[in-house]
Design an enzyme around this catalytic site. Structure first.
Site, mmCIF file in Angstrom:
data_model
loop_
_atom_site.group_PDB
_atom_site.id
_atom_site.type_symbol
_atom_site.label_atom_id
_atom_site.label_comp_id
_atom_site.label_asym_id
_atom_site.label_seq_id
_atom_site.Cartn_x
_atom_site.Cartn_y
_atom_site.Cartn_z
ATOM 1 N N LYS A 1 1.279 -0.677 0.199
ATOM 2 C CA LYS A 1 -0.365 -0.331 0.146
ATOM 3 C C LYS A 1 0.749 1.196 0.376
ATOM 4 O O LYS A 1 1.042 2.233 -0.332
ATOM 5 C CB LYS A 1 -1.037 -0.044 1.092
ATOM 6 N N GLN B 1 -5.101 -1.572 9.741
ATOM 7 C CA GLN B 1 -4.521 -2.964 9.002
ATOM 8 C C GLN B 1 -5.196 -4.312 9.913
ATOM 9 O O GLN B 1 -4.943 -4.048 10.995
ATOM 10 C CB GLN B 1 -3.153 -3.343 8.798
ATOM 11 N N ASP C 1 -10.791 2.533 3.597
ATOM 12 C CA ASP C 1 -11.151 1.677 3.464
ATOM 13 C C ASP C 1 -12.404 1.438 3.550
ATOM 14 O O ASP C 1 -13.238 0.844 2.760
ATOM 15 C CB ASP C 1 -10.566 0.517 5.164
HETATM 16 N N1 GUN Z 1 -6.357 -7.043 6.154
HETATM 17 C C1 GUN Z 1 -6.736 -7.677 4.806
HETATM 18 N N2 GUN Z 1 -7.608 -7.050 4.008
HETATM 19 C C2 GUN Z 1 -7.721 -5.014 4.991
HETATM 20 C C3 GUN Z 1 -8.504 -4.290 4.260
HETATM 21 O O1 GUN Z 1 -8.881 -4.530 2.861
HETATM 22 N N3 GUN Z 1 -7.992 -3.010 4.780
HETATM 23 C C4 GUN Z 1 -8.035 -2.910 6.365
HETATM 24 N N4 GUN Z 1 -7.678 -2.043 6.918
HETATM 25 N N5 GUN Z 1 -6.871 -4.133 6.759
HETATM 26 C C5 GUN Z 1 -7.022 -5.495 5.878
#
Ligand code: GUN
Length: 285
Positions: free
Chosen positions: A53, A97, A120
Site C-alpha cells: 500500500k 491494518q 477503507d
Molecule cells: N486486512 C486485510 N485486508 C484489509 C483491508 O483491506 N484493510 C484493512 N484495514 N485491513 C485489511
C-alpha cells in the site's frame, strides 16, 4: 469461443495513471494527498500488504507514512494515535491494518477514524453513507469490482446481479453498490440451499466466499459477467478464486466476461485505496 477476460491489471494501470495526474495537480496547489497506514504486531502477511500500500502511494505521487507498533500497544495508545492523525492536515486517509491483536477491539478502532479519512470505508458512518446513497468513501474491493463491471460496457440498470457472500467488507457493500446502479440484487451465502438456482438466472455474479469451485460451469448463464473476489490456494499451492475458471469461461461463451485470479480483482483493491485517498484530499477535508 470462450468469455472475454476482464484484465484488472490493465484497468488498474489506467486508473492509477489518472490518479497520479490528479495527485500531481493537487500537490501543485500545496495539497499532496497523504495516507497513514498503521500496523500493530508482526503478522508477516499484514506486513507485506501494508508495504504494498505504501509503495503504491510512492509510485503515484501520494505522501504516505507507515507506523509500525509492537503487539503490546494498548487500545488507548492506538486510539490516541488515530486522534492525532484525524487532526493532521497532511493526512487525508487513515488505515489501520486488520487483524489487530486480540486485546484491541477493531470496532472501537474503526469508529475512531474520522469518516472523512476512512479510506477503507469500513466504519458504521461510511456504511451509512453508502446505504443512504450519500457521497462518501466506498470500501475498496467492492468499489473495484464495480469498476471492473463498468469496464465491460454491460449496463447494470435492470439487470439481475447475484452476490455470493455477505461480509461487511465485500458482500454487503457490493450488494448496495449494485443496487445503487439500478441492478436487481440477490444476496446468497453459505446457508443458501441451491446456489445454482440463483446464479443461473444472473446477468452478473460476484463471488466472494473464499471457497474454491463455489461457482461451476453448470451454474452460469451464457453471456453473464463473472467477478471472482476469491483468493484461495489449490492443491499445488497456486492462487485460485471461488470460480472454476476454465470450465466457467467456456460455459459463458463469447458474449460473457470473467475476471482471472490472479490479475482480476486483486490489483483493483489497492488502486481504489489510492482513489479514495485522492478523493478525500480533493474533498479538501
Ligand atoms: N486486512 C486485510 N485486508 C484489509 C483491508 O483491506 N484493510 C484493512 N484495514 N485491513 C485489511
Amino acid at each position: 469461443m470462450t468469455a472475454q477476460l476482464i484484465d484488472g491489471t490493465a484497468l488498474s494501470q489506467r486508473l492509477r495513471a489518472d490518479i497520479g495526474r490528479r495527485a500531481a495537480a493537487l500537490a501543485a496547489t500545496g495539497r499532496r494527498p497523504g495516507l497513514a497506514v498503521i500496523l500493530v504486531g508482526d503478522d508477516p502477511a499484514s506486513a507485506v500488504y501494508v508495504r504494498n500500500k505504501v509503495r503504491a502511494c510512492a509510485e503515484h505521487g501520494l505522501h504516505s507514512v507507515l507506523e509500525r507498533y509492537p503487539a503490546t500497544l494498548s487500545q488507548d495508545e492506538l486510539l490516541a494515535r488515530i486522534a492525532s492523525l484525524n487532526a493532521d492536515p497532511a493526512i487525508h486517509g487513515v488505515l489501520v491494518q486488520m487483524p489487530l491483536p486480540v486485546h484491541i477491539d477493531p470496532h472501537a478502532v474503526i469508529a475512531a477514524i474520522d469518516v472523512r479519512k476512512d479510506v477503507d470505508g469500513f466504519s458504521v458512518d461510511a456504511a451509512g453513507e453508502l446505504l443512504t446513497g450519500l457521497p462518501g468513501l466506498r470500501p475498496c474491493t467492492p468499489w473495484g469490482c464495480m469498476k471492473l463491471i463498468e469496464s465491460t460496457g454491460v449496463p447494470l440498470r435492470g439487470r439481475h446481479a447475484v452476490v455470493i457472500g455477505r461480509s461487511n467488507t465485500v458482500g454487503k457493500p457490493m450488494a448496495l453498490l449494485l443496487l445503487q446502479a439500478d441492478a436487481t440484487i440477490t444476496v446468497c451465502h453459505s446457508r443458501t440451499p441451491d446456489l445454482g438456482e440463483h446464479t443461473r438466472r444472473a446477468d452478473i455474479v460476484v463471488a466472494a466466499v473464499g471457497r474454491r469451485h463455489t461457482v461451476t460451469a453448470d451454474m452460469v448463464k451464457p453471456g453473464a459477467v463473472i467477478i471472482d473476489v476469491g483468493m484461495n490456494r489449490d492443491e499445488q499451492g497456486r492462487l485460485c478464486g471461488d470460480v472454476d475458471f476454465g470450465p466457467v469461461r467456456e460455459a459463458l461463451g463469447p458474449a460473457g466476461f470473467i475476471t482471472p485470479v490472479p490479475g482480476g480483482v486483486g490489483p483493483m483493491t489497492i488502486t481504489m485505496l489510492l482513489a479514495n485517498t485522492l478523493q478525500a484530499a480533493e474533498a479538501g477535508r
